[in-house]
Scaffold this motif. Structure first.
Motif, PDB file in Angstrom:
ATOM      1  N   GLY A 137       0.787  -1.232   0.000  1.00 16.73           N
ATOM      2  CA  GLY A 137       0.000   0.000   0.000  1.00 16.73           C
ATOM      3  C   GLY A 137       0.815   1.276   0.000  1.00 16.73           C
ATOM      4  N   GLY A 138       1.843   1.337  -0.838  1.00 16.69           N
ATOM      5  CA  GLY A 138       2.526   2.617  -1.003  1.00 16.69           C
ATOM      6  C   GLY A 138       3.489   2.941   0.124  1.00 16.69           C
TER       7      GLY A 138
ATOM      8  N   ASN B 104      -3.809   3.794  -2.023  1.00 15.23           N
ATOM      9  CA  ASN B 104      -4.830   3.663  -0.962  1.00 15.23           C
ATOM     10  C   ASN B 104      -5.703   4.906  -0.868  1.00 15.23           C
ATOM     11  OD1 ASN B 104      -4.056   1.187  -0.395  1.00 15.23           O
ATOM     12  ND2 ASN B 104      -3.134   1.597   1.623  1.00 15.23           N
TER      13      ASN B 104
ATOM     14  N   LEU C  71       6.852   5.828  -5.462  1.00 11.22           N
ATOM     15  CA  LEU C  71       6.460   5.499  -4.068  1.00 11.22           C
ATOM     16  C   LEU C  71       7.658   4.903  -3.340  1.00 11.22           C
ATOM     17  CD1 LEU C  71       2.905   3.932  -4.569  1.00 11.22           C
ATOM     18  CD2 LEU C  71       3.486   6.073  -3.412  1.00 11.22           C
TER      19      LEU C  71
ATOM     20  N   LEU D  30      14.576  -0.657   0.920  1.00 11.89           N
ATOM     21  CA  LEU D  30      14.025   0.214   1.973  1.00 11.89           C
ATOM     22  C   LEU D  30      13.925  -0.518   3.317  1.00 11.89           C
ATOM     23  CD1 LEU D  30      11.237   1.652  -0.324  1.00 11.89           C
ATOM     24  CD2 LEU D  30      13.093   2.990   0.695  1.00 11.89           C
TER      25      LEU D  30
ATOM     26  N   PRO E 198       6.311   0.834   1.611  1.00 15.10           N
ATOM     27  CA  PRO E 198       7.042  -0.445   1.688  1.00 15.10           C
ATOM     28  C   PRO E 198       7.798  -0.630   3.002  1.00 15.10           C
ATOM     29  CG  PRO E 198       7.878   0.971  -0.096  1.00 15.10           C
ATOM     30  CD  PRO E 198       6.717   1.670   0.492  1.00 15.10           C
TER      31      PRO E 198
END
Lengths: 268, 399, 260, 421
Positions: A33-34, C142, C177, A70, A36
């Protein structure tokens, strides 16, 4: 001796912890969901809690997937190709050909007799996003993703869908809905088109010997597996834990680096 | 490190899509005209001898969105085709007084037609080079084509192309070829001190400046390189082929080099190194140009040279440079490059060379898949028992 | 005299009811989903409720979009582009060029004063799925399409998002992102990419004053302000852009009933 | 003969000519004849026929694979050889058929391998790569006839000399490979038949001007053009076109239209999507839309603007080799189509762009822009592919075709009202 594998996919993040004979002890799952880094952290803690271990007792960790850089901490990084191959080889040692259909990138891999990557090929620019496309198909047809696969098996009149790119396939799917075609026939058509695209990738890294295995989330889609077996004319191994295969492979490679260090006398 | 500073200064200039050097040159050459040359090869000697500035068209390097060009060319056209039209429509090419299109492929040909209709009083010249190099009739035909080009350039510039001017141009471009091959030799011998992306930027510096300035830049670079230290890790030495026309994004090469893969030989901006041997300086210069085109051209995907197939040519380069493998990098939708690549793939398989196949596009911003490709390649090689050259051990990847 | 227009889009189904002199009486909008007939019926019910009338009060119904022939309660049908052209001059009578950006297709139309189609151009095969693309980006971040309306395009520093292919643009968004970029700047880049696709289509049919932006995507102010910037030209757009197809269908129903 | 009998004979004859061509390619009595591979654009089959070569056209193999619904499978084999997604699907189909597992065995015939590949490079640079690949796979000599892209409307003196010279240089090569001496008289007789076939073919195309047009110059034209590729320079071709003209006269007498009732007259630009040919055709038939003129049928045989004749055989061959439609420049194409639109009084133009074929699709968008916005002729732009059905998105194409004709229909009704009022 515990090793950990973290697979940060664009869709979901999977973590496993293996013991010394490489069986899965703990597992964690989160939607990426964006974010990580957070998803990896939460899934890692979930796995640790499942095994009731503190972070210190993990001997080595390997991160993989698109968000691997990350994860932070002293964690080695390996690509998804290497990790999925290690995981699948461990599960099915006769595998010589691996298909990994991820959310964004798909790969066809040829393994040598030691289970190492000998040749691999990613999807070209037009063939991206197969995993995501199946998710959107489930949304369009208002059918849960898990059931998508079974439904395709009941199709009697599969509807042709252009498999060149998922955007084009989508417009054609909507057209089939308009003409009142049954979901089972539409899903079958889509599965055949995607199977055809993946098969053409696999043919370019082909070897005649050994078995074919399918890794990644799409392996749970029975319709896709059936279509792939039909196009390739050979049975395909599916592991019950295929969604975590990348993370398992990462943990196995973490184990490999420990053994290598022990052999060369440099302590961890 | 002075060499790094020189290359960095070139990078800034090269990224500007409005080709500012044209205005600079015109300021110092009042009344001077600039001619755009679509890739791959245009006889810049003729343009220089007419007192004009040859500008090698090299796309907008992703700094310009191609929305105007999409009204004229489908998305299955290569980037340099679409960005050339884009730069013309949105005024970046206002400094150009004409364009020459060679017979590379249907994109170059189609684009010349579209431009003629888009701006009828903008001079657009299409030159068809012979593909039948063996025919006895080819030389007369090409001499005629070159003379046609010569008279067009004379009318456009208002200057007569004298033999003296043409001879000077021959000498100047011979010198440039020598310097460029010296640079290529340094890239081959010392990849740890000169990376392919840096050598490529040094060649790019000559895209818009006259040959004299370009020669000076390369001379200075070669001097600075003499005592430059190691700056690039080299885990694998590979040859790059297929990027002969549309030039790849510099970041793509840098992404590959960041993984420790050194590109020791490439065919980028091949038009600058078109002649195998230097041009002779005696006799009728136009027929020298024609004669050399028939017998002295570098092997490339857009000239019919059946005696040397692309696979054998690549094999010779790999053996000559003792490379570890081949990178087949072709522009998206570039048919000539794609046709050759399958034959190169087969020769790599037969000889057990690792090869990587990838596509590039001008408005590519993300090189993640390129990076993962080489990471996976190197990871696999390290985990193979002994990374030798026998058939079993080559690892291959491709998008 | 009550005319009804139904536009079954890939994402949303819209219904509009108007009286004899084209005064709006009622509107309805529902999510299309997998059953198009059911969606059409629900949209009609919502419009009837707002207009305070019953189905039998309607003198004529015209349907367009997906499954336009198989709507039991509609007598006539037209293609979407014809309806969008006719409906575009309802709110902005000086419209001569229309950009319709719906769920699947983006179409540029040149219209005359009566809203007839003079010329049209649809998106290249590779740049299909505009609305669908925005939905999947919302999914990735989201967020929902409604959240997009809050984004002020001029306040963002738009990142470069390829306008060639939406599947590829999605990969770029994922990488941004991963690189921890601001969501607003990513969306700025996405809106700009769509605006550029629209602009190149409009240029194919020729830009003639006034330009009107219609279809579900036109609700996102970020996209319409990006379009104005890319075109360097004023663009009419508004929150009822999504109804233009249904409005056109109702108006065409009126035109046809007047002739008899 | 009654009209129905002529219709059947014409259809039967075109099928027979194709079947006989493929049968003779593999017939034992011709097995001593050598095989030459040629390409259609600027292909001078007659010249090689005088050396008793069996002539194979790789493009025609690809077309018949698509019509026999096996192009997807052949493309799969082609891609397995390493030809990736981006490339011309004709090449992938043909190489898939010839080099892939089928090894030349197709349902429509067994294709023999080449003894000589001649690349008539006229307008399509992919021919060079295709020819090189075939020569490499089958290890046979490869020659090229390089035709310069027409800078003006007709080949210039220097271009003509260069092309003519190369054809002459081919004579010793053909003699050596075929084992047959060059016979200039036989060439002249063959070229007379070609000239006759071309004049009949041009006469046939004129029928499109009639109202209603008895002949669809695209959906029927691409079938009727087959003998111009494989039987040019033979009496069979002349006979065939004489029969077709008789057929057109019959149809005229019965005011027959291939779509029943002719409602829209169109010019078609670009090649058809072969694997989905029938599906594509019905989309237009439904609207009573007829292609009264088309450009693709002018690729296989240059018929307009020829300056030489059979009495100068080599010059005539050079002309035929240079003036195929693929080799016309952008402005010549636009002027030609504009004249077609005027002479055949059309209601609109359809430009079908194909992904694989650069000579066709580059410039088509600009052509559409000119006709739709400047020349005021409604023009529909569609895009799919010549041999790979995966690029044919029927929902996208059907929506555009319907929108185009609904807009045309509305405009025609409105114009009628204005005239009435």
């Amino acid at each position: 001796m515990y090793t950990c594998g973290i697979d940060v996919g664009s869709r979901s993040t999977k973590v496993v912890i293996l013991d010394e004979d490489s069986t899965v002890r703990g597992r964690g799952w989160r939607l990426t969901g964006g974010k990580p880094a957070d998803a990896a952290h939460e899934a890692y803690n979930e796995a640790l809690a499942a095994v009731r271990l503190s972070q210190g007792s993990i001997d080595a960790t390997v991160a993989t997937g698109y968000g691997r850089r990350l994860v932070g901490g002293d964690v080695e990084q390996y690509t998804a190709v290497t990790c999925h191959s290690a995981g699948i080889y461990h599960a099915f040692p006769n595998t010589r050909k691996l298909i990994d259909i991820g959310a964004v990138r798909s790969a066809a891999v040829k393994l040598n007799d030691h289970g190492q990557v000998h040749r691999f090929r990613f999807n070209d620019r037009c063939g991206a996003g197969l995993g995501r496309f199946l998710e959107r198909l489930a949304e369009t047809l208002e059918i849960p993703l898990e059931e998508l696969g079974q439904l395709a098996l009941f199709s009697r009149d599969p509807q042709e869908v252009p498999g060149i790119c998922s955007v084009l396939a989508e417009t054609e799917v909507l057209n089939h809905i308009t003409r009142g075609k049954k979901p089972a026939d539409i899903i079958r058509g889509v599965s055949e088109a995607l199977a055809e695209r993946v098969a053409s990738m696999l043919r370019q890294v082909w070897t005649d010997d050994g078995e074919i295995s399918l890794s990644g989330g799409t392996a749970k889609n029975a319709g896709m597996v059936h279509a792939l077996e039909e196009v390739l004319g050979k049975p395909i191994n599916i592991h019950h834990d295929s969604e975590f295969m990348g993370a398992i492979g990462a943990a196995l490679i973490a184990r490999e680096t420990i053994d290598k260090k022990l052999k060369t006398g440099t302590s961890a | 490190m002075p060499i790094a500073r020189l290359i960095e200064s070139i990078r800034q200039k090269v990224d500007d899509p409005s080709y500012p050097e044209i205005a600079e040159w015109k300021a110092s050459h009042p009344g001077g005209k600039a001619i755009g040359c679509f890739p791959v090869y245009i006889p810049a000697e003729l343009i220089h001898a007419a007192g004009m500035l040859p500008v090698q068209i090299a796309g907008a390097m992703g700094n310009v969105k191609l929305d105007e060009a999409d009204g004229y060319l489908q998305s299955s056209v290569c980037s340099v085709g679409r960005s050339t039209l884009e730069l013309k429509i949105d005024g970046h090419f206002s400094g150009l007084d004409g364009m020459i299109f060679p017979s590379v492929c249907e994109i170059s040909r189609g684009l010349s037609g579209v431009l003629k209709r888009y701006d009828p009083d903008f001079p657009v010249i299409y030159i068809h080079y012979p593909q039948n190099l063996k025919s006895a009739y080819a030389k007369d035909y090409l001499v005629n084509e070159l003379n046609r080009l010569k008279s067009v350039l004379e009318n456009l510039s208002g200057n007569k192309i004298t033999d003296e001017a043409l001879l000077d141009a021959f000498k100047l471009y011979n010198e440039r070829s020598e310097l460029l091959s010296e640079l290529a030799q340094f890239q081959l011998d010392h990849p740890e001190r000169l990376s392919a992306s840096e050598s490529y930027l040094l060649r790019l510096a000559g895209v818009v400046v006259p040959a004299e300035r370009h020669n000076a830049i390369i001379e200075e670079a070669l001097k600075l390189l003499k005592d430059s230290g190691d700056r690039h890790p080299v885990r694998l030495r590979m040859v790059l082929t297929g990027a002969f026309c549309e030039r790849p994004p510099v970041e793509m090469l840098e992404t590959i080099e960041a993984e420790g893969v050194a590109i020791i030989h490439d065919d980028i901006l091949l038009g600058q190194r078109w002649w195998v041997e230097k041009l002779p300086l005696e006799g009728d210069l136009i027929s020298i140009l024609a004669e050399n085109y028939l017998h002295n051209t570098v092997i490339n995907p857009v000239v019919f040279q059946p005696e040397s197939t692309p696979c054998n040519h690549t094999l010779d380069i790999v053996e000559r440079t003792k490379a570890d493998g081949v990178i087949i990098a072709s522009a998206k939708s570039c048919h000539p490059a794609h046709h050759d690549s399958h034959c190169i793939v087969r020769i790599c398989e037969e000889h057990g060379f690792p090869f990587v196949r990838l596509e590039f596009e001008e408005d590519q911003r993300v090189f993640e898949s390129t990076r993962v490709l080489f990471e996976a390649l190197l990871e696999a090689r390290e985990r193979l028992p002994i990374a030798g050259t026998d058939k079993g051990n080559n690892v291959v990847g491709s998008t | 005299m009550l005319a009804c227009g139904i536009d079954i889009g890939s994402a949303q189904t819209k219904c509009v009811i108007m009286d004899g002199n084209a005064i709006l009486q009622g509107r309805g909008i529902v999510h299309t989903g997998a059953n198009q007939q059911r969606a059409a019926r629900h949209a009609l019910k919502a419009a009837l409720r707002e207009a305070g009338v019953e189905e039998y009060d309607l003198s004529i119904t015209l349907s367009t979009g997906y499954g336009r022939h198989s709507i039991p309660f509609s007598q006539k049908s037209e293609t979407v582009t014809i309806c969008h052209a006719r409906g575009s001059i309802y709110r902005y009578p000086e419209t001569r060029t229309v950009l319709d950006a719906g769920g699947q297709e983006m179409t540029a139309i040149r219209v005359d004063a009566e809203g007839n189609v003079l010329d049209f151009a649809m998106n290249d095969k590779c740049t299909a799925g505009t609305g669908r693309f925005l939905e999947s980006i919302a999914d990735l971040l989201n967020m929902s399409m409604k959240d997009f309306r809050g984004i002020k395009y001029h306040e963002t520093d738009p990142l470069f998002v390829s306008n060639a292919c939406s599947v590829f643009a999605e990969q770029e968004v994922i990488n941004y992102l991963e690189g921890g970029k601001e969501v607003e700047d990513i969306l700025g880049g996405v809106f700009e990419g769509i605006a550029e696709r629209g602009a190149s289509l409009l240029r194919r049919v020729g830009l003639e004053d006034e330009i009107t932006f219609t279809g579900g995507v036109s609700h996102i102010s970020g996209v319409s302000s990006a379009l104005e910037l890319v075109l360097e030209h004023k663009v009419n757009s508004g929150i009822d852009g999504v109804y233009v197809g249904a409005l056109g269908a109702a108006l065409l129903a009126l035109d046809q009933s007047k002739h008899r | 003969m009654k009209a129905a009998q002529i219709e059947d004979r014409a259809r039967m004859m075109s099928r027979l000519l194709v079947e006989r061509y493929y049968r003779e390619l593999d017939a034992p009595e011709f097995s001593d004849r050598k095989v030459v591979y040629l390409f259609t654009s600027g292909g001078i089959g007659e010249f090689f026929r005088t050396f008793n070569f069996r002539i194979v056209l790789p493009e025609i193999n690809a077309v018949h694979c698509a019509r026999a619904k096996i192009s997807r499978e052949m493309i799969r084999y082609g891609e397995a050889l390493g030809h990736i997604n981006e490339m011309c699907t004709y090449v992938k189909s043909d190489l898939g058929l010839m080099v892939g597992p089928p090894k030349g065995n197709a349902p429509f015939g067994k294709i023999p391998p080449p003894d000589l590949v001649v690349i008539n490079h006229c307008g399509c640079s992919t021919y060079i790569k295709w020819g090189e690949a075939l020569a490499r796979e089958f290890n046979c000599p490869v020659q090229i006839i390089d035709v310069p892209f027409l800078s003006e409307d007709r080949p210039t003196e220097s271009e003509h000399k260069y092309v003519k010279g190369q054809i002459e240089e081919l004579i010793p090569v053909c003699e050596e490979v075929s084992g047959t001496r060059f016979d200039p008289d036989r060439l002249q007789d063959v070229l007379k038949l070609t000239e006759e076939a071309i004049s009949l073919w041009l006469k046939l195309l004129q029928y499109g001007k009639k109202r209603p047009s008895p002949f669809d110059s695209y959906f029927e034209g691409v079938v009727y053009m087959a003998p111009m590729t494989i039987w040019r320079g033979t009496s069979e071709a002349v006979e065939y076109y004489e029969l077709l003209i008789e057929q057109m006269e019959q149809r005229l007498a019965a005011s027959y239209s291939p779509v029943g009732e002719e409602r829209f007259r169109l010019v078609f630009e670009g090649s058809p999507p072969w694997p989905t040919f029938t599906r594509f055709k019905t989309m237009f038939e439904r609207w009573g839309a007829v292609a009264v003129a088309s450009t693709y049928i002018r690729v296989v045989c240059a018929c307009e603007g020829l300056t030489w004749g059979p009495d100068n055989p080599m010059d005539y061959l050079a002309d035929l080799a240079a003036q195929s439609f693929y080799n016309w420049n952008h402005l010549k194409k636009i002027n030609f189509i504009e004249n077609l639109a005027k002479d055949y009084e059309v209601d609109g133009i359809v430009a079908h762009s194909v992904r694989s074929c650069r000579p066709i699709s580059i410039g088509q968008l600009d052509l559409r822009k000119y006709f739709a916005t400047e020349a005021g002729i409604p023009t529909l732009f569609l895009d799919s592919d010549i041999a790979d059905p995966r690029f044919f998105s029927s929902s996208q194409i059907r929506k555009r075709v319907n929108t185009f004709f609904e807009a045309l229909d509305k405009r025609r009704k409105r114009a009628a009202e204005v005239k009435k009022a």
